[in-house]
Design a protein around this motif. Structure first.
Motif, PDB file in Angstrom:
ATOM      1  N   ALA A 142      -0.083   6.839   7.678  1.00  0.00           N
ATOM      2  CA  ALA A 142       0.382   5.659   6.936  1.00  0.00           C
ATOM      3  C   ALA A 142       1.103   6.180   5.703  1.00  0.00           C
ATOM      4  CB  ALA A 142      -0.806   4.791   6.533  1.00  0.00           C
TER       5      ALA A 142
ATOM      6  N   HIS B 294       2.280   5.698   1.998  1.00  0.00           N
ATOM      7  CA  HIS B 294       2.003   4.898   0.793  1.00  0.00           C
ATOM      8  C   HIS B 294       3.184   5.050  -0.154  1.00  0.00           C
ATOM      9  CE1 HIS B 294       0.056   3.553  -2.945  1.00  0.00           C
ATOM     10  NE2 HIS B 294       0.569   4.649  -3.484  1.00  0.00           N
TER      11      HIS B 294
ATOM     12  N   LEU C   3       1.949  -0.047   6.171  1.00  0.00           N
ATOM     13  CA  LEU C   3       0.784  -0.792   5.692  1.00  0.00           C
ATOM     14  C   LEU C   3       1.172  -2.247   5.428  1.00  0.00           C
ATOM     15  CD1 LEU C   3      -0.495   1.978   3.278  1.00  0.00           C
ATOM     16  CD2 LEU C   3      -1.566   1.240   5.409  1.00  0.00           C
TER      17      LEU C   3
ATOM     18  N   CYS D  89      -1.665   3.120  -6.261  1.00  0.00           N
ATOM     19  CA  CYS D  89      -2.793   3.977  -5.841  1.00  0.00           C
ATOM     20  C   CYS D  89      -3.939   3.898  -6.834  1.00  0.00           C
ATOM     21  CB  CYS D  89      -2.327   5.421  -5.688  1.00  0.00           C
ATOM     22  SG  CYS D  89      -1.944   6.209  -7.286  1.00  0.00           S
TER      23      CYS D  89
ATOM     24  N   VAL E  92      -5.493   1.543   4.493  1.00  0.00           N
ATOM     25  CA  VAL E  92      -5.031   2.637   5.365  1.00  0.00           C
ATOM     26  C   VAL E  92      -5.961   2.756   6.574  1.00  0.00           C
ATOM     27  CG1 VAL E  92      -4.677   5.141   5.526  1.00  0.00           C
ATOM     28  CG2 VAL E  92      -3.972   3.919   3.450  1.00  0.00           C
TER      29      VAL E  92
ATOM     30  N   VAL F  11      -3.190   9.513   5.138  1.00  0.00           N
ATOM     31  CA  VAL F  11      -2.285   8.792   4.245  1.00  0.00           C
ATOM     32  C   VAL F  11      -1.351   9.828   3.619  1.00  0.00           C
ATOM     33  CG1 VAL F  11      -4.006   8.846   2.334  1.00  0.00           C
ATOM     34  CG2 VAL F  11      -2.132   7.209   2.255  1.00  0.00           C
TER      35      VAL F  11
ATOM     36  N   SER G  71       1.869  10.443   0.837  1.00  0.00           N
ATOM     37  CA  SER G  71       2.638   9.878  -0.260  1.00  0.00           C
ATOM     38  C   SER G  71       3.628  10.920  -0.777  1.00  0.00           C
ATOM     39  CB  SER G  71       1.692   9.394  -1.355  1.00  0.00           C
ATOM     40  OG  SER G  71       2.418   8.600  -2.264  1.00  0.00           O
TER      41      SER G  71
ATOM     42  N   PHE H   1      -6.113   9.408  -3.925  1.00  0.00           N
ATOM     43  CA  PHE H   1      -6.657   9.281  -2.565  1.00  0.00           C
ATOM     44  C   PHE H   1      -7.723  10.342  -2.288  1.00  0.00           C
ATOM     45  CE2 PHE H   1      -2.427   7.143  -1.674  1.00  0.00           C
ATOM     46  CZ  PHE H   1      -2.982   5.880  -1.736  1.00  0.00           C
TER      47      PHE H   1
ATOM     48  N   ALA I 110      -5.489  13.204   3.293  1.00  0.00           N
ATOM     49  CA  ALA I 110      -4.417  12.790   2.378  1.00  0.00           C
ATOM     50  C   ALA I 110      -3.440  13.949   2.222  1.00  0.00           C
ATOM     51  CB  ALA I 110      -5.001  12.413   1.020  1.00  0.00           C
TER      52      ALA I 110
END
Ligand code: SF4
Ligand code: SF4
Length: 429
Positions: free
Chosen positions: A285, A287, A344, A354, A379, A387, A389, A398, A411
Motif C-alpha cells: 500500500a 502512503h 488506500l 502518518c 493498511v 506499507v 512511503s 509506521f 514498512a
C-alpha cells in the motif's frame, strides 16, 4: 514578515461556515464511516476545537482581542499536524485558506512569547546549536556514506540528505546514492549540510526559519548546484514551498529547482532508463506523505484586495492539493515486477497524515502514535503486506506503530524497494 501575520487571514477566519469539509473526506471518495475522517487531531480529541473549524474560531477570537493565547489555546494550536488535509477539504466547498491560518497562529504564538511548547523550543535550540534536529555532532553527518561511493565535489545536482537520513535512517541516504551511482547520475553533497529548517517553520519561528533558508540557498549556490534533490518529503516541501513562502516569492522565481527522488526516477522510467531486475513478490500500500502530496504544490504569493462577496482582485491562485506528487511513486511501484500496488481509501490529496507532521512527533508522541496506528489499520484492512512511503518521518511513524502493536506488516521507504529492484540486493535498514 507582514505577509504571514494572522491579520492577513482575517477573511478566512471570519468566513468559515462550519460545514466540516475540513473534517470529513468527501463521500465521493470514501463511502461509509470507516476511514472517512481526514483530520487526525479531530479523530484523536473528538472536539471541534481540535479541527480547522475550531482553530479558525480561535484565530478570530485572538484577532478580535476576545481571547488570549492561554495554555489551553496553545494546546489546541500545536496538537495539529499541519498536514493540510483540512485545507484540501475546505477548498472543495469554499475558497478559504485554513492552513495559512494554522501556520499564522503559531507565528503569532511565538511572536507573543507564548509558544512554542517546550519540546519544540528545545528542538529549535538543537538546530541552532548543532545544525541538525537531533543535536548530534556535525561530523557524524557524513558517516553514512557507503564504502566505494564517491560523490562529485561540484555538480548540477546537490543531494540534500536531511537530518533524518543523515543521522537516523541512514539506509534511505545509502539507497539513494547507490541508485544515483548505478544510474550514472552525477551529484554532489552539500558541504556542512544543515537542517532544512522544517522544525523551525512548523514551530512558528518564522524569522529563524527565514535566516536558515537564506543560508541554505546561499550554500547551494556556492556549491554550483541548480537542482536540490531530496529523498525526504519534509525537506522537499521546505525547499519548494516554505522557502519561497518565507521570502514572499513564487516557487518559479527561486534560483534552484527542488526535485524529489521519485520525480527523478519516474522521469527516467518514462524514457526507458530504468531496468529493474527479478521480481519482488509483495502486496504494497502506498502512503502519500503530506509534504510530497497535497502540501507540495508550487507557492505563489498573493497581495491583492477583496471586493464584494470576497471576490479577489487580481484573482487569488489557490493550492488545492490535487497537483501533488502522486503519480510518480505509483508509476515506480507498478513498474517493479511482482509488486502489487494497493490504493488506500484515504489516498492522494485525501490521505491521512502518518502522525509525525507539524512537530507532533516531537511534542506529542502519544498523539503521533495514535494517528500512525489508525493509518496502519487502514493498511492492514486493505490486505497489503507492506506499507511504502517516500519520507523518512513516515517510515519512523509506521515502524513505531508496527513495533508497538506487534503487527507482521513491513514498512519501507520507496528508495529501499527501488534499490532492491535495481541492484538486486537490499540496503540494510
Ligand atoms: S471546511 Fe472550511 S468553511 Fe467548512 S468548517 Fe472547515 S474550515 Fe470552516
Ligand atoms: S492541519 Fe491536519 S491535523 Fe491540523 S486541523 Fe488540518 S487536518 Fe487537522
Amino acid at each position: 514578515m507582514d505577509h504571514l501575520r494572522l491579520e492577513r487571514f482575517r477573511w478566512d477566519a471570519e468566513n468559515c461556515c462550519g460545514c466540516k469539509g475540513c473534517i470529513w473526506v468527501d463521500p465521493i471518495y470514501v463511502q461509509g464511516k470507516d476511514y472517512s475522517i481526514r483530520c487526525p487531531s479531530l479523530q484523536r480529541f473528538k472536539f471541534d476545537s481540535y479541527s480547522a473549524l475550531g482553530r479558525l474560531k480561535l484565530a478570530l477570537a485572538i484577532l478580535n482581542g476576545s481571547m488570549k493565547i492561554t495554555e489551553k489555546a496553545l494546546d489546541i494550536i500545536y496538537q495539529c499536524n499541519l498536514c493540510g488535509a483540512c485545507d484540501t477539504g475546505c477548498k472543495r466547498n469554499l475558497d478559504l485558506d485554513p492552513l495559512m491560518v494554522l501556520e499564522a497562529l503559531r507565528i503569532r504564538a511565538v511572536a507573543q512569547g507564548a509558544g512554542p511548547p517546550p519540546a519544540l523550543a528545545q528542538l529549535i535550540r538543537r538546530v541552532r546549536d548543532t545544525g541538525n534536529r537531533f543535536g548530534l555532532k556535525r561530523a557524524k553527518s557524513a558517516a553514512w556514506i557507503p564504502e566505494g561511493i564517491k560523490p562529485s565535489n561540484r555538480a548540477k545536482i546537490a543531494y540534500f540528505v536531511g537530518c533524518n537520513a543523515s543521522y537516523k535512517n541512514n539506509s534511505i541516504a545509502q539507497a539513494t546514492v547507490k541508485i544515483l551511482e548505478h544510474l550514472g547520475i552525477e551529484y554532489a553533497l552539500m558541504e556542512e549540510e544543515s537542517c532544512c529548517g522544517h522544525p523551525l517553520f512548523v514551530s512558528g519561528a518564522a524569522s529563524e526559519a527565514l535566516a536558515l533558508a537564506k543560508t541554505n540557498i546561499e550554500m547551494l549556490s556556492d556549491a554550483g548546484a541548480s537542482i536540490v534533490l531530496t529523498s525526504c518529503a519534509e525537506c522537499y516541501k521546505t525547499w519548494k514551498v516554505d522557502y519561497p513562502k518565507l521570502l514572499d516569492k513564487p516557487t518559479s522565481d527561486m534560483p534552484y529547482k527542488a526535485v524529489h527522488l521519485v520525480e527523478l526516477l519516474a522521469g527516467l522510467l518514462a524514457k526507458g532508463g530504468l531496468r529493474f531486475r527479478g521480481p519482488i513478490e509483495m502486496k504494497v500500500a502506498y502512503h502519500d506523505p503530506c509534504c510530497l502530496g497535497r502540501l507540495s504544490e508550487d507557492w505563489t504569493p498573493w497581495h491583492g484586495s477583496r471586493g464584494p462577496n470576497g471576490l479577489t482582485q487580481p484573482p487569488k491562485p489557490y493550492r488545492r492539493g490535487t497537483n501533488g506528487i502522486y503519480q510518480q511513486p505509483r508509476q515506480l511501484i507498478s513498474a517493479i515486477e511482482g509488486l502489487e500496488l494497493i490504493d488506500l481509501p484515504r489516498t492522494r490529496e485525501n490521505a491521512l497524515c502518518c502522525g509525525a507532521g507539524g512537530g507532533v512527533l516531537d511534542v506529542y508522541p502519544e498523539f503521533a502514535a495514535f494517528t500512525a496506528q489508525d493509518r496502519l489499520q487502514e493498511v492492514i484492512d486493505s490486505g497489503a503486506q507492506a506499507v511504502v512511503s517516500a519520507c523518512p518521518y513516515c517510515l519512523d511513524s509506521f515502524q513505531v506503530a508496527i513495533q508497538s502493536t506487534g503487527h507482521l506488516l513491513k514498512a519501507y521507504d520507496i528508495s529501499h524497494l527501488v534499490s532492491l529492484a535495481l541492484l538486486g540486493h537490499e540496503v540494510a535498514q
